[in-house]
Design an enzyme around this catalytic site. Structure first.
Site, PDB file in Angstrom:
ATOM      1  N   THR A 184      -3.023   6.225 -22.139  1.00 51.24           N
ATOM      2  CA  THR A 184      -2.872   4.883 -21.586  1.00 51.24           C
ATOM      3  C   THR A 184      -1.477   4.395 -21.949  1.00 51.24           C
ATOM      4  OG1 THR A 184      -3.989   4.080 -23.552  1.00 51.24           O
ATOM      5  CG2 THR A 184      -5.273   4.133 -21.531  1.00 51.24           C
TER       6      THR A 184
ATOM      7  N   TYR B 131       0.853  -1.195   0.000  1.00 53.75           N
ATOM      8  CA  TYR B 131       0.000   0.000   0.000  1.00 53.75           C
ATOM      9  C   TYR B 131       0.881   1.234   0.000  1.00 53.75           C
ATOM     10  CZ  TYR B 131      -4.989  -0.673   0.097  1.00 53.75           C
ATOM     11  OH  TYR B 131      -6.278  -0.901  -0.284  1.00 53.75           O
TER      12      TYR B 131
ATOM     13  N   GLU C  13      -0.522   4.738  -0.604  1.00 53.29           N
ATOM     14  CA  GLU C  13      -1.348   5.940  -0.858  1.00 53.29           C
ATOM     15  C   GLU C  13      -0.514   7.189  -0.652  1.00 53.29           C
ATOM     16  OE1 GLU C  13      -4.842   5.707   1.569  1.00 53.29           O
ATOM     17  OE2 GLU C  13      -5.741   4.157   0.321  1.00 53.29           O
TER      18      GLU C  13
ATOM     19  N   ARG D 141      -1.048  -2.421 -18.719  1.00 51.52           N
ATOM     20  CA  ARG D 141      -2.365  -1.788 -18.766  1.00 51.52           C
ATOM     21  C   ARG D 141      -2.434  -0.690 -17.699  1.00 51.52           C
ATOM     22  NH1 ARG D 141      -6.559  -2.968 -21.515  1.00 51.52           N
ATOM     23  NH2 ARG D 141      -5.162  -4.422 -22.542  1.00 51.52           N
TER      24      ARG D 141
ATOM     25  N   LYS E   6      -1.237   0.798 -25.187  1.00 51.29           N
ATOM     26  CA  LYS E   6      -1.605   0.713 -26.618  1.00 51.29           C
ATOM     27  C   LYS E   6      -0.331   0.810 -27.448  1.00 51.29           C
ATOM     28  CE  LYS E   6      -6.347   2.329 -25.919  1.00 51.29           C
ATOM     29  NZ  LYS E   6      -6.519   3.064 -24.658  1.00 51.29           N
TER      30      LYS E   6
ATOM     31  N   ASP F 180      -6.108  13.817 -25.081  1.00 47.76           N
ATOM     32  CA  ASP F 180      -6.112  12.408 -24.692  1.00 47.76           C
ATOM     33  C   ASP F 180      -5.416  11.663 -25.827  1.00 47.76           C
ATOM     34  OD1 ASP F 180      -6.591   9.753 -24.260  1.00 47.76           O
ATOM     35  OD2 ASP F 180      -8.692   9.996 -23.705  1.00 47.76           O
TER      36      ASP F 180
HETATM   37  N1  DSN Z   1     -12.084   1.401 -25.896  1.00 47.83           N
HETATM   38  C1  DSN Z   1     -10.640   1.343 -26.008  1.00 47.83           C
HETATM   39  C2  DSN Z   1     -10.239   1.174 -27.421  1.00 47.83           C
HETATM   40  O1  DSN Z   1     -10.299   0.058 -27.854  1.00 47.83           O
HETATM   41  O2  DSN Z   1      -9.865   2.114 -28.115  1.00 47.83           O
HETATM   42  C3  DSN Z   1     -10.077   2.501 -25.405  1.00 47.83           C
HETATM   43  O3  DSN Z   1     -10.513   2.629 -24.093  1.00 47.83           O
END
Ligand code: DSN
Length: 414
Positions: free
Chosen positions: A219, A47, A49, A228, A222, A193
């Site tokens: 994110t 933990y 925080e 993730r 990707k 984003d």
């Molecule tokens: N929904 C995802 C995508 O596949 O682009 C992103 O959160």
């Protein structure tokens, strides 16, 4: 040591599925064995925080080192002033960003989900649409690209507190300078984003939003090819607000094992090879889109500048769901997707979204992508011909075998 046969059987089957099939889901990738190993460590027990040096728990000296490494590396990678690497996902990164730069009920202008935007950019059932007053811009009906004049007109009429640039199914370069100039003109904050294109930005295959955005979210799993999770970049005044918006605002304890994996992924993305990877991702997508067009399939907006393309399968008499199922039956994974001005509902859709990030990671090149595009076209042209499906399944199997994802295996023993 393994004792839970049922769970491990499913984990092993998934690992084997990824090796056997070709992954064209544009938001997925294959993280390195080292990134995956970091997530299977004792850091999951901790933990922590708070933030490095200011935690609510004892014993944080080593996880502080890990989080500092991740923050330092990601700011170096993107040339940003400060970072928060704790978001569990892109949506939680977005939640923290909204809380940092506008008040509940504020007007926000973003890309419409139907035209390639994202759920967390104002879908009525998502927290964003519930707590903020979202309005949307889309793509033009003819060229299917974002019309910056339309964005400006809407921004002038709405005077939003926040203008968002970013998408999850848009294949063209985003003009961050133009978004920034509109945001300045109407007195809005610019939020970018860059979830889908973060790896391309890191690898200099897409212009960077950092010089223009008040806050940038993304994110890490990707095109960036990490674990993730999510992250936020901003200058110090904004990141201070993001920090408290994320914790205690939106999350509790950070996932320190995932932050360790983020640190490793950011180091990988800082290596010179990552620029070559990002360039290949774009080349591979371009080759696939061009071949699909030669084979008579319509690509939304006429092609791609990045890793993603939307294939309109309606003209072939198929729904996106049919096409997704057909391709899955020949070991190609992708997802159905609305195309702009789609007449079908989202669970049917008229398109499939294809992406090149994962296949490029496993080593496919331009010639392989042409072969793959031919396989896709063959199956979509003859959806009921089992001999075509059998031939394509064989070809995809050969390609997958030629490019193993984890030739040395994984630390899980799978
Ligand atoms: N929904 C995802 C995508 O596949 O682009 C992103 O959160």
């Amino acid at each position: 040591m393994r004792t839970d046969d049922q769970t491990w059987a499913a984990i092993d089957a998934e690992t084997e599925r990824q090796e056997r099939q070709l992954e064209l889901i544009a938001s997925e990738n294959h993280a390195s064995a080292e990134v995956i190993a970091a997530m299977g460590t004792a850091l999951t027990n901790k933990y922590a925080e708070g933030y490095p040096g200011r935690r609510y728990y004892g014993g944080c000296e080593h996880v502080d080192t890990v989080e500092d490494l991740a923050r330092d590396r990601v700011t170096e990678l993107f040339g940003a002033e400060r970072a928060n690497v704790q978001p569990h996902s892109g949506t939680q990164a977005n939640m923290a960003a909204f809380m940092a730069i506008c008040d509940p009920g504020a007007t926000v202008l973003a890309m419409s989900l139907d035209h390639g935007g994202h759920l967390s950019h104002g879908h009525p059932k998502n927290f964003s649409g519930v707590f903020y007053d979202f309005h949307h811009y889309g793509v033009t009906e003819g060229e299917e690209v974002i019309d910056m004049d339309e964005v400006r007109d809407k921004a002038l009429a709405l005077r939003p507190a926040v203008l968002i640039a970013g998408a999850s199914a848009y294949s063209r370069t985003l003009d961050f300078e133009a978004f920034s100039s509109i945001a300045k003109e109407v007195g809005a904050k610019l939020m970018v984003d860059m979830a889908h294109i973060a790896g391309l930005v890191a690898g200099k295959a897409h212009p960077s939003p950092i010089p223009y955005a008040d806050v940038t979210t993304f994110t890490t799993h990707k095109t960036l090819r990490g674990p993730r999770g999510g992250a936020v970049l901003a200058e110090i005044d904004v990141i201070k607000k993001v920090n408290s918006a994320l914790f205690p605002g939106g999350q509790g304890g950070p996932l320190m094992h995932v932050i360790a994996a983020k640190a490793i992924a950011f180091r990988e993305a800082l290596a010179p090879e990552f620029e070559a990877y990002a360039a290949r991702v774009v080349q591979n997508a371009g080759a696939m889109a061009a071949r699909l067009q030669e084979r008579g399939l319509r690509i939304v907006s006429g092609g791609t500048d990045n890793h993603v393309m939307l294939v309109d399968v309606d003209a072939k008499g198929l729904s996106g769901r049919d096409a997704e199922d057909l391709l899955h039956s020949v070991e190609i994974t992708c997802n159905k997707n609305l195309i702009p001005y789609d007449k079908r509902p989202p669970m049917e859709a008229s398109g499939v979204r294809l992406g090149s990030a994962a296949i490029t990671t496993r080593g496919l090149g331009v010639d392989d992508c042409v072969t793959l595009a031919d396989c896709i076209a063959d199956v979509l042209e003859a959806p009921t011909d089992e001999s075509v499906a059998a031939r394509v399944r064989g070809a995809i199997g050969e390609l997958a075998k030629s490019y193993p994802i984890y030739p040395e295996g994984l630390a899980t023993g799978a």
